[in-house]
Design a protein around this motif. Structure first.
Motif, PDB file in Angstrom:
ATOM      1  N   THR A   6      -3.457  19.032 -23.552  1.00  0.00           N
ATOM      2  CA  THR A   6      -3.460  17.940 -22.554  1.00  0.00           C
ATOM      3  C   THR A   6      -2.431  17.411 -22.209  1.00  0.00           C
ATOM      4  O   THR A   6      -1.174  16.919 -22.650  1.00  0.00           O
ATOM      5  N   ASN A   7      -1.937  17.634 -20.445  1.00  0.00           N
ATOM      6  CA  ASN A   7      -1.352  17.361 -20.384  1.00  0.00           C
ATOM      7  C   ASN A   7      -2.298  15.339 -19.351  1.00  0.00           C
ATOM      8  O   ASN A   7      -2.676  15.749 -17.934  1.00  0.00           O
ATOM      9  N   VAL A   8      -1.282  14.520 -19.917  1.00  0.00           N
ATOM     10  CA  VAL A   8      -2.067  13.464 -19.184  1.00  0.00           C
ATOM     11  C   VAL A   8      -1.684  12.955 -18.263  1.00  0.00           C
ATOM     12  O   VAL A   8      -2.120  12.279 -16.655  1.00  0.00           O
ATOM     13  N   ASN A   9       0.177  13.050 -17.765  1.00  0.00           N
ATOM     14  CA  ASN A   9       0.049  13.054 -15.611  1.00  0.00           C
ATOM     15  C   ASN A   9      -0.733  13.949 -15.017  1.00  0.00           C
ATOM     16  O   ASN A   9      -0.713  13.226 -13.774  1.00  0.00           O
ATOM     17  N   LYS A  10      -1.090  14.963 -15.088  1.00  0.00           N
ATOM     18  CA  LYS A  10      -1.350  16.166 -14.483  1.00  0.00           C
ATOM     19  C   LYS A  10      -2.921  15.683 -14.259  1.00  0.00           C
ATOM     20  O   LYS A  10      -3.585  15.448 -12.753  1.00  0.00           O
ATOM     21  N   GLN A  11      -2.877  15.443 -15.525  1.00  0.00           N
ATOM     22  CA  GLN A  11      -4.838  14.533 -15.312  1.00  0.00           C
ATOM     23  C   GLN A  11      -5.099  13.322 -14.977  1.00  0.00           C
ATOM     24  O   GLN A  11      -6.337  12.720 -14.353  1.00  0.00           O
ATOM     25  N   THR A  12      -4.120  12.355 -14.592  1.00  0.00           N
ATOM     26  CA  THR A  12      -3.891  10.992 -13.987  1.00  0.00           C
ATOM     27  C   THR A  12      -3.601  11.334 -12.486  1.00  0.00           C
ATOM     28  O   THR A  12      -4.418  10.776 -11.439  1.00  0.00           O
ATOM     29  N   ARG A  13      -3.314  12.460 -11.897  1.00  0.00           N
ATOM     30  CA  ARG A  13      -3.217  12.703 -10.635  1.00  0.00           C
ATOM     31  C   ARG A  13      -4.619  13.355 -10.060  1.00  0.00           C
ATOM     32  O   ARG A  13      -4.344  12.794  -9.085  1.00  0.00           O
ATOM     33  N   ARG A  14      -5.272  14.121 -10.838  1.00  0.00           N
ATOM     34  CA  ARG A  14      -6.040  14.729 -11.096  1.00  0.00           C
ATOM     35  C   ARG A  14      -7.434  13.811 -10.316  1.00  0.00           C
ATOM     36  O   ARG A  14      -8.886  13.709  -9.723  1.00  0.00           O
ATOM     37  N   GLY A  17      -8.593  10.370  -7.175  1.00  0.00           N
ATOM     38  CA  GLY A  17      -9.385  10.117  -5.771  1.00  0.00           C
ATOM     39  C   GLY A  17     -10.605   9.920  -6.226  1.00  0.00           C
ATOM     40  O   GLY A  17     -11.487   8.704  -6.147  1.00  0.00           O
ATOM     41  N   PRO A  18     -11.354  10.356  -7.067  1.00  0.00           N
ATOM     42  CA  PRO A  18     -12.709   9.785  -8.297  1.00  0.00           C
ATOM     43  C   PRO A  18     -12.718   8.341  -8.691  1.00  0.00           C
ATOM     44  O   PRO A  18     -13.259   8.020  -7.400  1.00  0.00           O
ATOM     45  N   ILE A  19     -11.692   7.947  -9.160  1.00  0.00           N
ATOM     46  CA  ILE A  19     -11.685   6.771  -9.549  1.00  0.00           C
ATOM     47  C   ILE A  19     -11.926   5.481  -8.488  1.00  0.00           C
ATOM     48  O   ILE A  19     -12.251   4.917  -8.276  1.00  0.00           O
ATOM     49  N   ILE A  20     -10.903   6.324  -7.757  1.00  0.00           N
ATOM     50  CA  ILE A  20     -11.008   5.519  -6.323  1.00  0.00           C
ATOM     51  C   ILE A  20     -12.464   5.122  -5.587  1.00  0.00           C
ATOM     52  O   ILE A  20     -12.566   4.407  -4.743  1.00  0.00           O
ATOM     53  N   GLY A  21     -13.127   6.045  -5.348  1.00  0.00           N
ATOM     54  CA  GLY A  21     -13.848   6.776  -4.981  1.00  0.00           C
ATOM     55  C   GLY A  21     -15.170   5.466  -5.625  1.00  0.00           C
ATOM     56  O   GLY A  21     -15.909   5.471  -4.545  1.00  0.00           O
ATOM     57  N   ILE A  22     -15.073   5.852  -6.773  1.00  0.00           N
ATOM     58  CA  ILE A  22     -16.117   4.879  -7.350  1.00  0.00           C
ATOM     59  C   ILE A  22     -15.669   3.870  -7.271  1.00  0.00           C
ATOM     60  O   ILE A  22     -17.370   2.592  -6.995  1.00  0.00           O
ATOM     61  N   ALA A  23     -14.516   3.171  -7.153  1.00  0.00           N
ATOM     62  CA  ALA A  23     -14.068   1.973  -6.857  1.00  0.00           C
ATOM     63  C   ALA A  23     -14.415   1.224  -5.458  1.00  0.00           C
ATOM     64  O   ALA A  23     -15.357   0.437  -5.258  1.00  0.00           O
ATOM     65  N   LEU A  24     -14.108   2.525  -4.865  1.00  0.00           N
ATOM     66  CA  LEU A  24     -15.194   1.815  -3.524  1.00  0.00           C
ATOM     67  C   LEU A  24     -16.917   1.545  -3.334  1.00  0.00           C
ATOM     68  O   LEU A  24     -17.209   0.816  -2.595  1.00  0.00           O
ATOM     69  N   VAL A  25     -17.148   2.579  -3.800  1.00  0.00           N
ATOM     70  CA  VAL A  25     -18.500   2.401  -3.943  1.00  0.00           C
ATOM     71  C   VAL A  25     -18.948   1.723  -4.696  1.00  0.00           C
ATOM     72  O   VAL A  25     -19.957   1.034  -3.785  1.00  0.00           O
TER      73      VAL A  25
END
Length: 59
Positions: A6-14, A17-25
């Motif tokens: 598990t690469n936490v930094n890579k997962q954070t970057r990936r 976008g979805p987290i920002i989208g969920i927050a906007l919705v």
């Protein structure tokens, strides 16, 4: 069972976008909900006020 590499930094970057989208919705849903409350909510009539239907009838 978890992933062995598990690469936490890579997962954070990936997932950024979805987290920002969920927050906007969620923000959009909150604005719609507040709009609904403003549309539905009516203040109670006070004793001194004349209802609008009674004020328009002249005779």
């Amino acid at each position: 069972m978890s992933a062995p590499d598990t690469n936490v930094n890579k997962q954070t970057r990936r997932h950024r976008g979805p987290i920002i989208g969920i927050a906007l919705v969620l923000a959009f849903a909150a604005v719609l909900f507040l709009g609904l409350l403003g549309y539905v909510w009516e203040p109670a009539e006070t004793a001194g006020e004349v209802p609008a239907a009674a004020a328009t009838v002249s005779e």
